[in-house]
Design an enzyme around this catalytic site. Structure first.
Site, PDB file in Angstrom:
ATOM      1  N   ALA A  31     -30.421   8.904  26.459  1.00 53.57           N
ATOM      2  CA  ALA A  31     -31.693   9.398  26.656  1.00 53.57           C
ATOM      3  C   ALA A  31     -32.086   9.841  27.995  1.00 53.57           C
ATOM      4  CB  ALA A  31     -32.875   8.780  25.714  1.00 53.57           C
ATOM      5  N   ALA A  32     -31.104   9.560  28.994  1.00 55.40           N
ATOM      6  CA  ALA A  32     -31.493   9.911  30.330  1.00 55.40           C
ATOM      7  C   ALA A  32     -31.795  11.492  30.452  1.00 55.40           C
ATOM      8  CB  ALA A  32     -30.201   9.433  31.418  1.00 55.40           C
ATOM      9  N   GLY A  33     -30.869  12.308  29.685  1.00 58.88           N
ATOM     10  CA  GLY A  33     -31.168  13.820  29.987  1.00 58.88           C
ATOM     11  C   GLY A  33     -32.511  14.375  29.148  1.00 58.88           C
ATOM     12  N   ASP A  34     -32.892  13.419  28.289  1.00 59.70           N
ATOM     13  CA  ASP A  34     -34.299  13.713  27.549  1.00 59.70           C
ATOM     14  C   ASP A  34     -35.260  13.333  28.486  1.00 59.70           C
ATOM     15  OD1 ASP A  34     -32.758  14.345  25.368  1.00 59.70           O
ATOM     16  OD2 ASP A  34     -32.825  12.386  24.617  1.00 59.70           O
TER      17      ASP A  34
ATOM     18  N   ASN B  82     -34.800  10.921  15.155  1.00 59.17           N
ATOM     19  CA  ASN B  82     -33.841  10.341  14.697  1.00 59.17           C
ATOM     20  C   ASN B  82     -34.236   9.127  14.817  1.00 59.17           C
ATOM     21  OD1 ASN B  82     -32.120  12.556  14.223  1.00 59.17           O
ATOM     22  ND2 ASN B  82     -31.057  12.176  16.320  1.00 59.17           N
TER      23      ASN B  82
ATOM     24  N   LYS C 283     -33.319  14.025  20.348  1.00 58.82           N
ATOM     25  CA  LYS C 283     -33.343  14.434  21.636  1.00 58.82           C
ATOM     26  C   LYS C 283     -35.033  15.189  21.522  1.00 58.82           C
ATOM     27  CE  LYS C 283     -30.111  16.720  23.612  1.00 58.82           C
ATOM     28  NZ  LYS C 283     -29.645  15.698  24.785  1.00 58.82           N
ATOM     29  N   GLY C 284     -35.411  15.885  20.400  1.00 55.67           N
ATOM     30  CA  GLY C 284     -36.776  16.375  20.515  1.00 55.67           C
ATOM     31  C   GLY C 284     -37.628  15.417  20.572  1.00 55.67           C
ATOM     32  N   ALA C 285     -37.835  14.215  19.681  1.00 53.67           N
ATOM     33  CA  ALA C 285     -38.693  13.137  19.882  1.00 53.67           C
ATOM     34  C   ALA C 285     -38.916  12.578  21.268  1.00 53.67           C
ATOM     35  CB  ALA C 285     -38.454  12.249  18.710  1.00 53.67           C
TER      36      ALA C 285
ATOM     37  N   ALA D 247     -34.721   6.381  33.604  1.00 55.09           N
ATOM     38  CA  ALA D 247     -34.375   6.210  32.100  1.00 55.09           C
ATOM     39  C   ALA D 247     -33.213   5.358  31.850  1.00 55.09           C
ATOM     40  CB  ALA D 247     -34.143   7.513  31.362  1.00 55.09           C
TER      41      ALA D 247
END
Length: 300
Positions: free
Chosen positions: A244-247, A6, A35-37, A277
């Site tokens: 994005a901390a979870g990523d 995204n 999320k993937g990136a 993060a």
């Protein structure tokens, strides 16, 4: 890695508006996300070869998103451009307490299909781990999870954004990593602390996952297997934003498990990455490098 790519459109304001209210913000930012990136960048910065499979649109954002991933050392051969389609975007609001609210438009991500399944299968020949999220079709994620599991690969599912997940998906999840909101959607009761996280993890094990890791943000992490569970307390840091901390957590967890570390060691490393993060603004820009993660773990 199969997942969303995204462009993030970010506003920063003192607080979130109430319905019908306008709040004057202080900053506007754009940066690559998904999320993937994000998780691909997190894994690459932890020092492991990473391949990204997905799609971007044929708009102005598409080439930027691919170039940014390539600059992080990620193999982008599996990223296609979807014609006549916008790239995925996320509109993110951040308040002064560093909490965030996100509206996501999946765009090209949701057009992923059999071509991406084939690219994942090719990439699995040289990979030990498949990391999935729910920004592409759930059916596609289930298909590649089955294939990876049959090949003896570790399948890690980040069940976000919240979407219905068919029950047959869970037995193919070596590890599932919901945050509090995602865990509540999966188990049907509020997950607000270590006690309810343990209850949620137990229920997730009962429906077939191998390892349940429930992320509690600033409260820490609870993880469980059939042999029992444990709690990893949070690393004390000064939060700037929680995007994005979870990523960062998932990328570091995948790398550590792939390297053969114990589950406890891997969750602790992932928690350190997630903590770091939140000390920086942005999504991919906030993914920490391995040396930073190891330094935080030593100092804690």
């Amino acid at each position: 890695m199969l997942g969303g790519i995204n462009m993030d459109l970010v506003t920063i304001s003192p607080r979130f508006p109430q319905p019908g209210e306008t709040v004057v913000g202080s900053r506007f930012l754009t940066y690559p996300g998904g999320k993937g990136a994000n998780q691909a960048v997190a894994a690459a910065r932890m020092g492991t070869p990473t391949t990204m499979v997905g799609r971007v649109g044929d708009d102005v954002f598409g080439p930027q998103l691919i170039d940014t991933l390539a600059a992080s050392g990620i193999n982008v051969d599996g990223i296609a451009i979807a014609p006549d389609t916008t790239s995925g975007i996320a509109v993110i609001s951040i308040d002064e307490s560093a909490q965030n609210q996100i509206i996501q438009v999946l765009g090209a991500n949701i057009t992923c299909g059999e071509a991406e399944a084939g690219r994942v299968l090719l990439a699995l020949a040289d990979a030990s781990t498949l990391l999935l999220q729910l920004e592409v079709s759930v059916d596609l994620s289930l298909q590649v999870a089955k294939e990876a599991y049959a090949l003896g690969k570790t399948v890690i599912l980040d069940p976000g954004p919240v979407r219905p997940i068919p029950p047959e998906f869970f037995p193919f999840c070596s590890v599932i990593t919901p945050n509090e909101t995602e865990a509540q959607a999966l188990v049907g009761f509020p997950v607000v602390d270590a006690t309810t996280a343990a209850q949620a993890a137990e229920q997730l094990l009962d429906i077939g996952v191998g390892v349940a890791v429930v992320k509690l943000g600033a409260q820490g992490v609870y993880y469980a297997t059939a042999d029992g569970g444990d709690f990893v307390p949070p690393f004390p840091v000064e939060a700037v934003d929680s995007v994005a901390a979870g990523d960062a957590f998932n990328g570091a967890l995948a790398v550590s498990l792939a390297e053969g570390a114990t589950l406890d060691q891997s969750v602790r490393m992932a928690a350190a990455a997630g903590a770091l993060a939140v000390t920086k603004s942005g999504a991919q820009d906030s993914m920490p490098f391995r040396a930073e993660v190891e330094e935080l773990m030593v100092g804690a």
